[in-house]
Design a protein around this motif. Sequence first.
Motif, PDB file in Angstrom:
ATOM      1  N   PHE A 116     -18.114-100.031 -32.855  1.00  0.00           N
ATOM      2  CA  PHE A 116     -19.311 -99.655 -32.100  1.00  0.00           C
ATOM      3  C   PHE A 116     -19.549 -98.150 -32.167  1.00  0.00           C
ATOM      4  CE2 PHE A 116     -21.069 -98.011 -28.108  1.00  0.00           C
ATOM      5  CZ  PHE A 116     -22.315 -98.635 -28.108  1.00  0.00           C
ATOM      6  N   VAL A 117     -18.477 -97.364 -31.993  1.00  0.00           N
ATOM      7  CA  VAL A 117     -18.590 -95.902 -32.011  1.00  0.00           C
ATOM      8  C   VAL A 117     -19.081 -95.419 -33.380  1.00  0.00           C
ATOM      9  CG1 VAL A 117     -17.291 -93.740 -31.921  1.00  0.00           C
ATOM     10  CG2 VAL A 117     -16.895 -95.493 -30.205  1.00  0.00           C
ATOM     11  N   ILE A 118     -18.489 -95.952 -34.451  1.00  0.00           N
ATOM     12  CA  ILE A 118     -18.891 -95.549 -35.806  1.00  0.00           C
ATOM     13  C   ILE A 118     -20.341 -95.933 -36.070  1.00  0.00           C
ATOM     14  CG2 ILE A 118     -18.524 -95.977 -38.269  1.00  0.00           C
ATOM     15  CD1 ILE A 118     -16.455 -94.146 -37.057  1.00  0.00           C
ATOM     16  N   GLY A 119     -20.725 -97.141 -35.675  1.00  0.00           N
ATOM     17  CA  GLY A 119     -22.110 -97.575 -35.861  1.00  0.00           C
ATOM     18  C   GLY A 119     -23.090 -96.701 -35.090  1.00  0.00           C
ATOM     19  N   PHE A 120     -22.722 -96.364 -33.847  1.00  0.00           N
ATOM     20  CA  PHE A 120     -23.601 -95.541 -33.006  1.00  0.00           C
ATOM     21  C   PHE A 120     -23.741 -94.129 -33.582  1.00  0.00           C
ATOM     22  CE2 PHE A 120     -24.323 -92.705 -29.346  1.00  0.00           C
ATOM     23  CZ  PHE A 120     -25.511 -93.241 -28.866  1.00  0.00           C
ATOM     24  N   ILE A 121     -22.620 -93.525 -33.980  1.00  0.00           N
ATOM     25  CA  ILE A 121     -22.658 -92.174 -34.553  1.00  0.00           C
ATOM     26  C   ILE A 121     -23.479 -92.164 -35.847  1.00  0.00           C
ATOM     27  CG2 ILE A 121     -21.256 -90.370 -35.638  1.00  0.00           C
ATOM     28  CD1 ILE A 121     -19.027 -91.067 -33.683  1.00  0.00           C
ATOM     29  N   THR A 122     -23.297 -93.194 -36.674  1.00  0.00           N
ATOM     30  CA  THR A 122     -24.047 -93.287 -37.931  1.00  0.00           C
ATOM     31  C   THR A 122     -25.536 -93.422 -37.656  1.00  0.00           C
ATOM     32  OG1 THR A 122     -22.147 -94.378 -38.985  1.00  0.00           O
ATOM     33  CG2 THR A 122     -24.273 -94.558 -40.097  1.00  0.00           C
ATOM     34  N   TRP A 123     -25.899 -94.247 -36.682  1.00  0.00           N
ATOM     35  CA  TRP A 123     -27.314 -94.438 -36.339  1.00  0.00           C
ATOM     36  C   TRP A 123     -27.945 -93.128 -35.869  1.00  0.00           C
ATOM     37  CZ3 TRP A 123     -29.371 -95.269 -31.022  1.00  0.00           C
ATOM     38  CH2 TRP A 123     -30.748 -95.528 -31.030  1.00  0.00           C
ATOM     39  N   ILE A 124     -27.255 -92.424 -34.966  1.00  0.00           N
ATOM     40  CA  ILE A 124     -27.775 -91.138 -34.479  1.00  0.00           C
ATOM     41  C   ILE A 124     -27.913 -90.140 -35.626  1.00  0.00           C
ATOM     42  CG2 ILE A 124     -27.254 -89.134 -33.034  1.00  0.00           C
ATOM     43  CD1 ILE A 124     -28.179 -91.507 -31.434  1.00  0.00           C
ATOM     44  N   SER A 125     -26.893 -90.062 -36.491  1.00  0.00           N
ATOM     45  CA  SER A 125     -26.893 -89.090 -37.593  1.00  0.00           C
ATOM     46  C   SER A 125     -28.026 -89.363 -38.574  1.00  0.00           C
ATOM     47  CB  SER A 125     -25.548 -89.127 -38.330  1.00  0.00           C
ATOM     48  OG  SER A 125     -24.481 -88.836 -37.447  1.00  0.00           O
ATOM     49  N   LEU A 126     -28.198 -90.640 -38.974  1.00  0.00           N
ATOM     50  CA  LEU A 126     -29.245 -90.989 -39.932  1.00  0.00           C
ATOM     51  C   LEU A 126     -30.633 -90.810 -39.333  1.00  0.00           C
ATOM     52  CD1 LEU A 126     -27.762 -94.187 -41.631  1.00  0.00           C
ATOM     53  CD2 LEU A 126     -27.761 -91.844 -42.489  1.00  0.00           C
ATOM     54  N   THR A 127     -30.754 -91.069 -38.033  1.00  0.00           N
ATOM     55  CA  THR A 127     -32.046 -90.867 -37.359  1.00  0.00           C
ATOM     56  C   THR A 127     -32.407 -89.387 -37.323  1.00  0.00           C
ATOM     57  OG1 THR A 127     -31.669 -92.826 -35.968  1.00  0.00           O
ATOM     58  CG2 THR A 127     -33.345 -91.247 -35.236  1.00  0.00           C
ATOM     59  N   VAL A 128     -31.428 -88.537 -37.039  1.00  0.00           N
ATOM     60  CA  VAL A 128     -31.664 -87.086 -36.998  1.00  0.00           C
ATOM     61  C   VAL A 128     -32.049 -86.575 -38.381  1.00  0.00           C
ATOM     62  CG1 VAL A 128     -30.556 -84.835 -36.664  1.00  0.00           C
ATOM     63  CG2 VAL A 128     -30.176 -86.669 -35.008  1.00  0.00           C
ATOM     64  N   VAL A 129     -31.366 -87.076 -39.419  1.00  0.00           N
ATOM     65  CA  VAL A 129     -31.667 -86.650 -40.787  1.00  0.00           C
ATOM     66  C   VAL A 129     -33.050 -87.154 -41.222  1.00  0.00           C
ATOM     67  CG1 VAL A 129     -30.939 -86.854 -43.208  1.00  0.00           C
ATOM     68  CG2 VAL A 129     -29.240 -86.477 -41.426  1.00  0.00           C
ATOM     69  N   GLY A 130     -33.503 -88.263 -40.615  1.00  0.00           N
ATOM     70  CA  GLY A 130     -34.818 -88.801 -40.945  1.00  0.00           C
ATOM     71  C   GLY A 130     -34.786 -89.873 -42.011  1.00  0.00           C
ATOM     72  N   ILE A 131     -33.684 -90.646 -42.059  1.00  0.00           N
ATOM     73  CA  ILE A 131     -33.546 -91.700 -43.053  1.00  0.00           C
ATOM     74  C   ILE A 131     -34.176 -92.984 -42.534  1.00  0.00           C
ATOM     75  CG2 ILE A 131     -31.891 -93.119 -44.351  1.00  0.00           C
ATOM     76  CD1 ILE A 131     -32.060 -90.220 -45.235  1.00  0.00           C
ATOM     77  N   GLU A 132     -34.953 -93.642 -43.392  1.00  0.00           N
ATOM     78  CA  GLU A 132     -35.549 -94.922 -43.035  1.00  0.00           C
ATOM     79  C   GLU A 132     -34.463 -95.992 -42.983  1.00  0.00           C
ATOM     80  OE1 GLU A 132     -39.737 -97.174 -44.219  1.00  0.00           O
ATOM     81  OE2 GLU A 132     -38.690 -95.907 -45.673  1.00  0.00           O
ATOM     82  N   TYR A 133     -34.685 -97.001 -42.143  1.00  0.00           N
ATOM     83  CA  TYR A 133     -33.724 -98.107 -41.969  1.00  0.00           C
ATOM     84  C   TYR A 133     -32.382 -97.604 -41.425  1.00  0.00           C
ATOM     85  CZ  TYR A 133     -37.099 -99.953 -45.324  1.00  0.00           C
ATOM     86  OH  TYR A 133     -38.253-100.303 -45.976  1.00  0.00           O
ATOM     87  N   ALA A 134     -32.439 -96.636 -40.516  1.00  0.00           N
ATOM     88  CA  ALA A 134     -31.204 -96.093 -39.931  1.00  0.00           C
ATOM     89  C   ALA A 134     -30.425 -97.155 -39.174  1.00  0.00           C
ATOM     90  CB  ALA A 134     -31.533 -94.922 -39.003  1.00  0.00           C
ATOM     91  N   LEU A 135     -31.131 -98.053 -38.481  1.00  0.00           N
ATOM     92  CA  LEU A 135     -30.454 -99.060 -37.664  1.00  0.00           C
ATOM     93  C   LEU A 135     -29.670-100.067 -38.508  1.00  0.00           C
ATOM     94  CD1 LEU A 135     -29.794-100.209 -34.915  1.00  0.00           C
ATOM     95  CD2 LEU A 135     -31.963-101.457 -34.967  1.00  0.00           C
ATOM     96  N   PRO A 136     -30.287-100.727 -39.505  1.00  0.00           N
ATOM     97  CA  PRO A 136     -29.480-101.661 -40.314  1.00  0.00           C
ATOM     98  C   PRO A 136     -28.355-100.983 -41.087  1.00  0.00           C
ATOM     99  CG  PRO A 136     -31.682-101.411 -41.241  1.00  0.00           C
ATOM    100  CD  PRO A 136     -31.695-100.774 -39.895  1.00  0.00           C
TER     101      PRO A 136
END
Length: 242
Positions: A116-136
């Motif tokens: 859960f922690v890794i998924g959450f950190i990855t989601w936040i990081s990709l969202t900040v960078v502006g990557i599409e499909y950050a959630l999946p």
Amino acid sequence: IEQIQALFQNLPKYVGDASRTFGINLSIQQVNSIANPSFSSIGANAFSLTGKVFGGLFSVLTIFIVSLYMLLDHEKIQKFPIYFFPRRMEKQVIETQKLIEEKLGAWLRGQVFLSFVIGFITWISLTVVGIEYALPLALLAGMLEVIPTLGPIIAAVPAVIVAFAVSPATAALVTVVYVIIQLAENNILVPKIMQKAVGLNPVAIIVAILIGGKVLGILGALLSIPFLSVLIIVYKQLRHLQ
């Protein structure tokens, strides 16, 4: 589900765009022919996607049902190993089983929390960078977290490919993000979370994972912490018998 379908549908296009960055011309048709047919059809075929999802849910449901029956017959199952030991050791055997159950349960909860922690950190990081499909992409990183070393690398590949659609610089930034997450996971998150869960020293956890990975590969790295926990419990119980 909509984002996952869109990601699979557009992934061949992203692979083609990324390949042209390196001077390799791959058309969408070529990418589709290289990719596994079942993989490429997940997003395009809703029926296939539904079948795979419900197949996975059925497997999970089966595990829960079997676990329920094991819980209902817990006392009988718990007494079964006693027959392999002298009657005078019955109390110690039952106590050892309970300690092992507690440790394995704590390890599993720690593993789920880590994912859960890794998924959450990855989601936040990709969202900040502006990557599409950050959630999946974050869900993929969280699920593959259970596979030591190789899982995070596999999870990073589609994220970097999608990032190439933005720019090579963004792809490089996403690569750096995944490397940092991997380093933080190996050196901080896994030792600390597992220390809290199973009570092992962080150094012992890191060494156990390294030895397990060297001896049995991915499976050894995954099972090294619960194996070490069980080994310590059995050793302590044997010392009490002396």
